[in-house]
Design a protein around this motif. Structure first.
Motif, short mmCIF file in Angstrom:
data_model
loop_
_atom_site.label_atom_id
_atom_site.label_comp_id
_atom_site.label_asym_id
_atom_site.label_seq_id
_atom_site.Cartn_x
_atom_site.Cartn_y
_atom_site.Cartn_z
N ASP A 123 14.72 13.65 -39.71
CA ASP A 123 15.72 14.29 -40.57
C ASP A 123 16.85 13.29 -40.80
O ASP A 123 17.46 12.80 -39.85
N PHE A 124 17.13 12.99 -42.07
CA PHE A 124 18.18 12.04 -42.44
C PHE A 124 18.73 12.47 -43.79
O PHE A 124 18.14 13.33 -44.46
N PRO A 125 19.85 11.92 -44.24
CA PRO A 125 20.51 12.44 -45.45
C PRO A 125 19.63 12.57 -46.69
O PRO A 125 19.77 13.53 -47.45
N GLU A 126 18.70 11.65 -46.95
CA GLU A 126 17.89 11.72 -48.17
C GLU A 126 16.42 12.06 -47.89
O GLU A 126 15.54 11.71 -48.66
N THR A 127 16.19 12.81 -46.81
CA THR A 127 14.84 13.20 -46.42
C THR A 127 14.06 13.81 -47.57
O THR A 127 12.91 13.46 -47.82
N SER A 128 14.68 14.74 -48.28
CA SER A 128 13.96 15.49 -49.32
C SER A 128 13.84 14.72 -50.64
O SER A 128 13.12 15.16 -51.54
N GLU A 129 14.50 13.57 -50.75
CA GLU A 129 14.53 12.84 -52.01
C GLU A 129 13.61 11.62 -52.05
O GLU A 129 13.40 11.04 -53.12
N GLU B 22 22.87 2.13 -45.32
CA GLU B 22 21.94 2.52 -46.39
C GLU B 22 20.56 2.80 -45.81
O GLU B 22 19.87 3.74 -46.23
N ALA B 23 20.13 2.00 -44.84
CA ALA B 23 18.83 2.22 -44.20
C ALA B 23 18.79 3.58 -43.51
O ALA B 23 17.77 4.28 -43.55
N TRP B 24 19.90 3.98 -42.90
CA TRP B 24 19.98 5.29 -42.27
C TRP B 24 19.91 6.40 -43.32
O TRP B 24 19.11 7.32 -43.22
N GLU B 25 20.77 6.31 -44.34
CA GLU B 25 20.86 7.38 -45.33
C GLU B 25 19.57 7.55 -46.14
O GLU B 25 19.15 8.67 -46.40
N GLU B 26 18.95 6.44 -46.53
CA GLU B 26 17.79 6.49 -47.42
C GLU B 26 16.45 6.55 -46.71
O GLU B 26 15.47 7.03 -47.27
N ALA B 27 16.39 6.04 -45.45
CA ALA B 27 15.09 5.95 -44.77
C ALA B 27 15.09 6.53 -43.35
O ALA B 27 14.04 6.58 -42.73
N GLY B 28 16.24 6.94 -42.84
CA GLY B 28 16.30 7.49 -41.50
C GLY B 28 16.09 6.46 -40.41
O GLY B 28 15.60 6.77 -39.34
N ARG C 52 3.90 -8.06 -38.16
CA ARG C 52 4.99 -7.21 -38.63
C ARG C 52 4.54 -6.23 -39.70
O ARG C 52 3.63 -6.51 -40.47
N GLN C 53 5.27 -5.13 -39.75
CA GLN C 53 5.15 -4.18 -40.84
C GLN C 53 6.54 -3.96 -41.40
O GLN C 53 7.54 -4.09 -40.69
N VAL C 54 6.60 -3.60 -42.67
CA VAL C 54 7.87 -3.35 -43.34
C VAL C 54 7.87 -1.91 -43.84
O VAL C 54 6.85 -1.41 -44.32
N LEU C 55 9.01 -1.25 -43.69
CA LEU C 55 9.15 0.13 -44.14
C LEU C 55 9.65 0.13 -45.58
O LEU C 55 10.72 -0.41 -45.87
N MET C 56 8.89 0.74 -46.45
CA MET C 56 9.27 0.86 -47.85
C MET C 56 9.58 2.33 -48.13
O MET C 56 9.02 3.23 -47.49
N ILE C 57 10.47 2.55 -49.08
CA ILE C 57 10.82 3.91 -49.51
C ILE C 57 10.64 4.00 -51.01
O ILE C 57 10.56 2.98 -51.70
N THR C 58 10.58 5.22 -51.51
CA THR C 58 10.49 5.40 -52.96
C THR C 58 11.89 5.57 -53.54
O THR C 58 12.78 6.12 -52.89
#
Length: 153
Positions: A115-121, A67-73, A34-40
């Protein structure tokens, strides 16, 4: 065990119990690989999992998936029951932090949008669970990540 102890100590010393949030532990691959997706995070740039406040009209797992959609796509299948919890202090603009307890739900990633809501952040990156555990600031979240690597989740 420690969750109940913390809550009792907080009540004993006049502090409020932590505020509840929901989080998504986004994974791909099969057990053992497994791999896990992390965001900043937006403020400090630390590595975290997607998380946020419960949402009116949605169950906790559904809110974690949102939240996963908005913050990580991320889109995928979210487990209905939580896999664990962790605590952290949510920094406030006024210079203090609010204690939070994050209820974590496993989300198996089916699609990762560009492309997702917080792409640029935010930045996002896939990590092996043990590597992700070394990057996070919260010991309880690190323990959850390590359990994922050991096929306990």
């Amino acid at each position: 065990m420690f969750v109940g102890l913390r809550r009792n100590l907080a009540m004993l010393f006049g502090r409020r119990p932590p505020r509840m949030q929901v989080g998504a532990l986004c994974v791909r691959g099969t057990r053992g690989e497994r791999q896990v997706l992390m965001i900043t995070s937006r403020g400090t740039g630390r590595w975290i999992i997607p998380k946020g406040w419960p949402m009116k009209g949605r169950g906790l797992a559904e809110a974690a998936a949102q939240e996963a959609w908005e913050e990580a796509g991320v889109r995928g299948d979210v487990a209905a029951t939580e896999i664990g919890r962790y605590h952290y202090g949510k920094a406030q603009d006024a210079g203090f932090s609010v204690p939070c307890e994050v209820r974590v739900f496993l989300l198996t990633v089916d699609d990762l949008a560009t492309d997702f809501p917080e792409t640029s952040e935010r930045r996002r990156k896939w990590f092996a669970p043990d590597e992700a555990a070394k990057l996070v600031a919260e010991p309880e979240l690190a323990a959850l990540l390590q359990q994922l690597n050991r096929d306990r989740i």
